[in-house]
Each structure stands twice: as C-alpha cells, then as structure tokens.
Design a protein around this motif. Structure first.
Motif, PDB file in Angstrom:
ATOM      1  N   MET A 327     -17.766  -7.587 -48.645  1.00  0.00           N
ATOM      2  CA  MET A 327     -17.165  -6.751 -49.695  1.00  0.00           C
ATOM      3  C   MET A 327     -17.755  -5.350 -49.660  1.00  0.00           C
ATOM      4  SD  MET A 327     -16.893  -9.183 -53.065  1.00  0.00           S
ATOM      5  CE  MET A 327     -16.153 -10.816 -53.019  1.00  0.00           C
ATOM      6  N   VAL A 328     -19.067  -5.260 -49.571  1.00  0.00           N
ATOM      7  CA  VAL A 328     -19.740  -3.961 -49.576  1.00  0.00           C
ATOM      8  C   VAL A 328     -19.323  -3.133 -48.358  1.00  0.00           C
ATOM      9  CG1 VAL A 328     -21.980  -2.807 -49.385  1.00  0.00           C
ATOM     10  CG2 VAL A 328     -21.700  -4.769 -50.924  1.00  0.00           C
ATOM     11  N   SER A 329     -19.342  -3.747 -47.170  1.00  0.00           N
ATOM     12  CA  SER A 329     -18.995  -3.004 -45.954  1.00  0.00           C
ATOM     13  C   SER A 329     -17.514  -2.615 -45.941  1.00  0.00           C
ATOM     14  CB  SER A 329     -19.338  -3.821 -44.706  1.00  0.00           C
ATOM     15  OG  SER A 329     -18.614  -5.032 -44.684  1.00  0.00           O
ATOM     16  N   ASP A 330     -16.637  -3.525 -46.411  1.00  0.00           N
ATOM     17  CA  ASP A 330     -15.199  -3.246 -46.383  1.00  0.00           C
ATOM     18  C   ASP A 330     -14.822  -2.147 -47.372  1.00  0.00           C
ATOM     19  OD1 ASP A 330     -12.437  -3.994 -45.497  1.00  0.00           O
ATOM     20  OD2 ASP A 330     -12.225  -4.420 -47.640  1.00  0.00           O
ATOM     21  N   MET A 331     -15.328  -2.232 -48.612  1.00  0.00           N
ATOM     22  CA  MET A 331     -14.985  -1.229 -49.616  1.00  0.00           C
ATOM     23  C   MET A 331     -15.549   0.142 -49.233  1.00  0.00           C
ATOM     24  SD  MET A 331     -15.339  -3.380 -53.185  1.00  0.00           S
ATOM     25  CE  MET A 331     -14.754  -2.011 -54.169  1.00  0.00           C
ATOM     26  N   SER A 332     -16.734   0.174 -48.669  1.00  0.00           N
ATOM     27  CA  SER A 332     -17.293   1.451 -48.211  1.00  0.00           C
ATOM     28  C   SER A 332     -16.469   2.005 -47.052  1.00  0.00           C
ATOM     29  CB  SER A 332     -18.744   1.266 -47.764  1.00  0.00           C
ATOM     30  OG  SER A 332     -19.525   0.750 -48.824  1.00  0.00           O
ATOM     31  N   GLY A 333     -16.025   1.093 -46.152  1.00  0.00           N
ATOM     32  CA  GLY A 333     -15.185   1.524 -45.039  1.00  0.00           C
ATOM     33  C   GLY A 333     -13.883   2.147 -45.509  1.00  0.00           C
ATOM     34  N   CYS A 334     -13.303   1.571 -46.558  1.00  0.00           N
ATOM     35  CA  CYS A 334     -12.067   2.136 -47.113  1.00  0.00           C
ATOM     36  C   CYS A 334     -12.304   3.549 -47.640  1.00  0.00           C
ATOM     37  CB  CYS A 334     -11.536   1.250 -48.231  1.00  0.00           C
ATOM     38  SG  CYS A 334     -10.875  -0.334 -47.678  1.00  0.00           S
ATOM     39  N   SER A 335     -13.413   3.740 -48.344  1.00  0.00           N
ATOM     40  CA  SER A 335     -13.754   5.076 -48.849  1.00  0.00           C
ATOM     41  C   SER A 335     -13.948   6.055 -47.700  1.00  0.00           C
ATOM     42  CB  SER A 335     -15.023   5.015 -49.703  1.00  0.00           C
ATOM     43  OG  SER A 335     -14.825   4.214 -50.850  1.00  0.00           O
ATOM     44  N   GLY A 336     -14.633   5.602 -46.655  1.00  0.00           N
ATOM     45  CA  GLY A 336     -14.855   6.461 -45.498  1.00  0.00           C
ATOM     46  C   GLY A 336     -13.573   6.826 -44.790  1.00  0.00           C
ATOM     47  N   ASN A 337     -12.657   5.860 -44.681  1.00  0.00           N
ATOM     48  CA  ASN A 337     -11.378   6.140 -44.028  1.00  0.00           C
ATOM     49  C   ASN A 337     -10.552   7.150 -44.814  1.00  0.00           C
ATOM     50  OD1 ASN A 337     -11.386   4.625 -41.603  1.00  0.00           O
ATOM     51  ND2 ASN A 337     -11.109   2.735 -42.764  1.00  0.00           N
ATOM     52  N   GLN A 338     -10.675   7.135 -46.147  1.00  0.00           N
ATOM     53  CA  GLN A 338     -10.002   8.160 -46.938  1.00  0.00           C
ATOM     54  C   GLN A 338     -10.522   9.550 -46.572  1.00  0.00           C
ATOM     55  OE1 GLN A 338     -10.904   6.675 -50.882  1.00  0.00           O
ATOM     56  NE2 GLN A 338      -8.853   5.799 -51.130  1.00  0.00           N
ATOM     57  N   ALA A 339     -11.825   9.656 -46.414  1.00  0.00           N
ATOM     58  CA  ALA A 339     -12.427  10.942 -46.043  1.00  0.00           C
ATOM     59  C   ALA A 339     -11.992  11.360 -44.643  1.00  0.00           C
ATOM     60  CB  ALA A 339     -13.947  10.848 -46.125  1.00  0.00           C
ATOM     61  N   VAL A 340     -11.942  10.400 -43.709  1.00  0.00           N
ATOM     62  CA  VAL A 340     -11.461  10.695 -42.351  1.00  0.00           C
ATOM     63  C   VAL A 340     -10.036  11.231 -42.404  1.00  0.00           C
ATOM     64  CG1 VAL A 340     -10.772   9.684 -40.149  1.00  0.00           C
ATOM     65  CG2 VAL A 340     -12.961   9.068 -41.153  1.00  0.00           C
ATOM     66  N   GLY A 341      -9.187  10.561 -43.190  1.00  0.00           N
ATOM     67  CA  GLY A 341      -7.790  10.966 -43.273  1.00  0.00           C
ATOM     68  C   GLY A 341      -7.631  12.389 -43.783  1.00  0.00           C
ATOM     69  N   VAL A 342      -8.410  12.745 -44.813  1.00  0.00           N
ATOM     70  CA  VAL A 342      -8.322  14.104 -45.360  1.00  0.00           C
ATOM     71  C   VAL A 342      -8.800  15.132 -44.328  1.00  0.00           C
ATOM     72  CG1 VAL A 342      -9.184  15.670 -47.142  1.00  0.00           C
ATOM     73  CG2 VAL A 342      -8.549  13.327 -47.739  1.00  0.00           C
ATOM     74  N   THR A 343      -9.900  14.846 -43.644  1.00  0.00           N
ATOM     75  CA  THR A 343     -10.406  15.782 -42.639  1.00  0.00           C
ATOM     76  C   THR A 343      -9.424  15.937 -41.476  1.00  0.00           C
ATOM     77  OG1 THR A 343     -12.711  15.285 -43.179  1.00  0.00           O
ATOM     78  CG2 THR A 343     -12.287  16.270 -41.030  1.00  0.00           C
ATOM     79  N   MET A 344      -8.840  14.824 -41.019  1.00  0.00           N
ATOM     80  CA  MET A 344      -7.865  14.902 -39.935  1.00  0.00           C
ATOM     81  C   MET A 344      -6.660  15.731 -40.357  1.00  0.00           C
ATOM     82  SD  MET A 344      -9.126  13.417 -37.326  1.00  0.00           S
ATOM     83  CE  MET A 344      -7.620  13.467 -36.353  1.00  0.00           C
ATOM     84  N   ARG A 345      -6.235  15.553 -41.607  1.00  0.00           N
ATOM     85  CA  ARG A 345      -5.097  16.338 -42.108  1.00  0.00           C
ATOM     86  C   ARG A 345      -5.440  17.823 -42.135  1.00  0.00           C
ATOM     87  NH1 ARG A 345       0.062  17.563 -42.465  1.00  0.00           N
ATOM     88  NH2 ARG A 345       0.731  18.313 -44.511  1.00  0.00           N
ATOM     89  N   GLU A 346      -6.623  18.160 -42.643  1.00  0.00           N
ATOM     90  CA  GLU A 346      -7.017  19.564 -42.719  1.00  0.00           C
ATOM     91  C   GLU A 346      -7.242  20.160 -41.326  1.00  0.00           C
ATOM     92  OE1 GLU A 346      -8.986  20.010 -47.127  1.00  0.00           O
ATOM     93  OE2 GLU A 346     -10.344  19.731 -45.427  1.00  0.00           O
ATOM     94  N   LEU A 347      -7.725  19.356 -40.393  1.00  0.00           N
ATOM     95  CA  LEU A 347      -7.850  19.833 -39.011  1.00  0.00           C
ATOM     96  C   LEU A 347      -6.487  20.173 -38.423  1.00  0.00           C
ATOM     97  CD1 LEU A 347     -10.551  17.558 -37.284  1.00  0.00           C
ATOM     98  CD2 LEU A 347     -10.566  20.056 -37.408  1.00  0.00           C
ATOM     99  N   SER A 348      -5.517  19.291 -38.650  1.00  0.00           N
ATOM    100  CA  SER A 348      -4.180  19.506 -38.099  1.00  0.00           C
ATOM    101  C   SER A 348      -3.513  20.732 -38.706  1.00  0.00           C
ATOM    102  CB  SER A 348      -3.303  18.266 -38.323  1.00  0.00           C
ATOM    103  OG  SER A 348      -3.008  18.091 -39.691  1.00  0.00           O
TER     104      SER A 348
END
Length: 458
Positions: A327-348
């Motif tokens: 649970m801890v690793s999965d929920m943290s991973g979801c939060s991290g993926n949100q941050a990745v998505g925003v950075t990838m969008r801003e990079l593009s």
C-alpha cells in the motif's frame, strides 16, 4: 431471377483468396480483392502474409494501391515494406505519396538503400525529399510537404481561375490549402481564399484581394505549432526558411497526426515498448526490444527486494507490516507518477527546462507535504482501527507521508535530469520512480517499525 443473396465473405476466406492470388501471381485478381477494402483492412490483410508474400503483393498490385498500403502503415512498418523492394519499384510507389511521407520513409532507410531509391525518382522530387529528410521530425520542416498551392503577385484572378479549370487534377494535391501569393524571390506576400477568387473581378490582381500571410520558420517546434493551430482555424500554414523563402506547408492533418504519434510513443515507452512494434514484425526483433527493458527492471527490483531482506527479523516479528508494505509503495508511486506526468507535459510545452530543476523540486515538495500528511493520517487511522494498534498506525502513516514527499520530488525532477543527460525521460522516468519509491517505502516502514518494536509487539 435468382433471389439468393451471396453471403458476406468471411475474413478467413478473403485471406486465403489473397494468398491464392499471390501464389498464382494473379495481379488483376489480387487488386480486385484488396482495392474495395478500406485502407486499414487492406493493410491488415497485407500484414497477415509472410514477408515474401507482402513483397509480391506490392509488386503485383497497381502502384496507386501499393502506395495507399504504404501510406496507411505505421512509419517503421512502411520503411520495412519499402526497403525490401527493388529500388525501381520502391521509387514508383514513393512517387505516388506526398513529399512529407516520402521524406519520413527515406529518412529511416540506411544511406545506401535511400540513395538507390532516390536515384530512380524524378530529379526534382528526389531533391525535395533529400531536403525534407534533413529536418527534425518534431519541427515544421519535418512535418511540412513541399507541394505548395502558390501563385505570383503579378497574376490576375482570371488567369488563376483559368489555370485551376485547365489543370484540375494537378491541383487536387493542394486540397486543404489556401493559395499562397509569392513575389519574384518566392517569398510569401499574402494568401487568398478560394471564395475570394470566385467573387472578385477577373481583371483584378491577386495582390488586391490577398491578406497578409501567417508563416512559420522551418525550425519551429511542435509545441509552438500547437499554439498556432489552436489559435487559428487554418487547415495549413506556409513554412519559410531563414531567408523568408517559401519552402513548404504544414497541413493541420499532419500536425494532428504528429501529436497523436508522440502521445502514443510516450505511452508505449512508459510501458517498456520501444518503437512502432507490430506483431507482424520479426519475432526476434520484438523479443529483443522488450527484453532490454525487462532485464533492466529485474536489476532494479532486486535492489528493492534487498531492503526487505535486510529487515527480515522485523517483518517476521510484526507480520501485519506485510499487509501495508505494498500500500505504501503503490500510493507513493501514484503520487510520483502524477509529478512525472506534469513535468513531461511542461517539457513538451517548453515551459520548463533542466535548469529549472530546483524550482520544480520546491513546488513538488510543497504539494508532497500536504498530500503526504493527508494520506498518512488516512492510512494510519485505517491501520490503527484494523489491527487495534496505534503504534502500527503511526509507523504506516509516517512512512507513507515521507515516501509521498520523496516520490513527488523524484517524479518532478528525474525527467529534467534525464533530459539534461540526453536520455529519453518518457522511457526511463517510470522504472526509476517505481524502484526508488518501492525501496524507500520498504525502508521507511521497516526502519520505523524497528525503532518502535517495543510498542508494536506489546
């Protein structure tokens, strides 16, 4: 009168008939089977064949039909179809395609094959393809076609209309373009609408009914082109070189396809699929591409698992921890993926660059602290009420809060770091984030549990 209706042809029957026609070398029958099909269905039938049979199809069918099949195929498959043909036949097929597709295919071939095909093409057309293939794929130059609907600023409306009527088939390739008016140096000075041509007096010069053109440079990136097409209802935009000379036009359809292709490519890379993989491609090629990503993930997962191994005694003493580790690793991973998505969008969009890493980190930490506290309290209460141990709730809640802050920090910054190192952030960010959040999550839970062991087992 026979009123019995012919049953629809089953897909298997059609595939077999196509194979039979290929085996017999019956070009007329083969064209009769493929030509009535939608382009996507005809391509599907082509890819159901073995490579040698595909080659034979492209050699037998009319060149116009062969060109439609190549145009419908994803770029990597189109390249494979063309490079297996004799240069003369490949050139015939490419000459039926618009210049931007020609350049896409030629640009992916090795130099020897490309030159063999270009030497068989019309000299001017080959020169255009060579020029277009030098531009980066995600720029106006890489997306443009060299066929431009153009007239000179000395022509009258009547002369243009007579040309349109006399050469109707030749002008079909310019569908979707507004006529561009150029001066004697081939620099755009205006554009006119077809409606304006039809309503103006025949004796008027084109310069009297034109409006100033909106042009883009050959090196304009896809992100800026997106702004142009979003803000204007144009079906096409003229492209100029550094001297302001008209060199091509970007069609809205080509721009839209490029956006879709980039989105699909980034999505596939995040899943560990490299390139335009199709199941009709060679088995060993597909296997090798996938294994390269999967093998790296084995190493990363072994590193994460080693953290658990270091705390075996703690895990054995408090078996309830095993329930909350994923649970801890999965929920943290979801939060991290949100941050990745925003950075990838801003990079593009060109809104952030690697130099902005610290600013991005500060903003992500701020979000991570708020979300980490909220999620930590929530899961901590769940752990406490479920197992009846407040110490367990503190361990799990605090571990999730800390890991969430870490995850969003990494998710926001890692794509920028990879970009700076010349690596593909879309392909590598996901595996790195997953490994680090798993490893850190396990470490936070198990180390905190070790510190609070007296309260956990009391």
């Amino acid at each position: 009168m026979n009123e019995t209706q012919t049953p629809p042809m089953e897909s298997g029957d059609l595939s077999q008939r196509i194979k039979d026609a290929v085996g017999a070398g019956d070009a007329e029958r083969l064209a009769g089977l493929l030509d009535p099909l939608p382009s996507s269905e005809a391509l599907r039938e082509l890819l159901m064949l073995v490579p040698d049979e595909r080659d034979r199809v492209l050699e037998l069918v009319p060149v116009e039909l062969a060109a439609e099949l190549v145009e419908e195929a994803p770029n990597e498959m189109a390249v494979e179809l063309v490079e297996r043909l004799e240069p003369e036949r490949a050139a015939e097929i490419l000459e039926e395609l618009v210049s931007d597709i020609q350049a896409d295919v030629i640009g992916e071939l090795d130099e020897e094959d490309a030159e063999a095909i270009l030497s068989e093409m019309d000299e001017q057309e080959a020169a255009d393809v060579r020029r277009l293939s030098t531009y980066a794929d995600d720029t106006a130059g890489g997306l443009m076609m060299s066929e431009v609907f153009r007239f000179t600023d000395t022509q009258t409306v009547g002369k243009v209309l007579r040309e349109l009527a006399a050469e109707d088939e030749d002008f079909e390739q310019y569908r979707g373009q507004h006529p561009c008016i150029v001066d004697q140096n081939n620099r755009p000075v205006g554009v006119v609408s077809l409606r304006g041509l039809l309503t103006a007096k025949r004796s008027e010069l084109l310069t009297s009914i034109m409006v100033p053109p909106l042009t883009v440079p050959v090196d304009m990136p896809l992100e800026q082109l997106e702004d142009i097409f979003d803000e204007n209802p144009f079906l096409s935009v003229p492209v100029v070189d550094a001297d302001g000379v008209l060199v091509g036009v970007v069609m809205r359809s080509a721009f839209t396809d490029a956006l879709l292709e980039r989105s699909e490519s980034e999505s596939l890379k995040r899943q560990g699929v490299v390139g335009d993989e199709l199941r009709s491609m060679p088995l060993w090629l597909r296997s090798r591409r996938r294994l390269a990503w999967l093998a790296a993930n084995i190493v990363l997962n072994i590193i994460a698992a080693s953290v658990i191994s270091a705390y075996e005694e703690t895990l054995a003493a408090v078996i309830a921890l095993a329930i909350f580790l994923p649970m801890v690793s999965d929920m943290s991973g979801c939060s991290g993926n949100q941050a990745v998505g925003v950075t990838m969008r801003e990079l593009s969009l060109g809104l952030v660059r690697p130099i902005d890493a610290f600013r991005v980190w500060v903003k992500e930490v701020s979000v991570g602290v708020i979300n980490g506290i909220a999620l930590g309290i929530l899961i901590g209460l769940v752990a406490w009420l479920w197992k009846g141990n407040p110490a367990l709730g503190i361990v799990i809640g605090l571990a999730l809060a800390l890991n969430t802050v870490l995850a969003v920090s990494i998710g926001g910054v890692v794509p920028l770091m990879l970009k700076r190192m010349g690596q593909d952030p879309a392909a590598a960010s996901g595996p790195l984030l997953t490994t680090i959040t798993d490893m850190a999550g396990f470490f936070f839970v198990l180390s905190l549990a070790t510190l609070m062991m007296p309260w956990l087992i009391s």
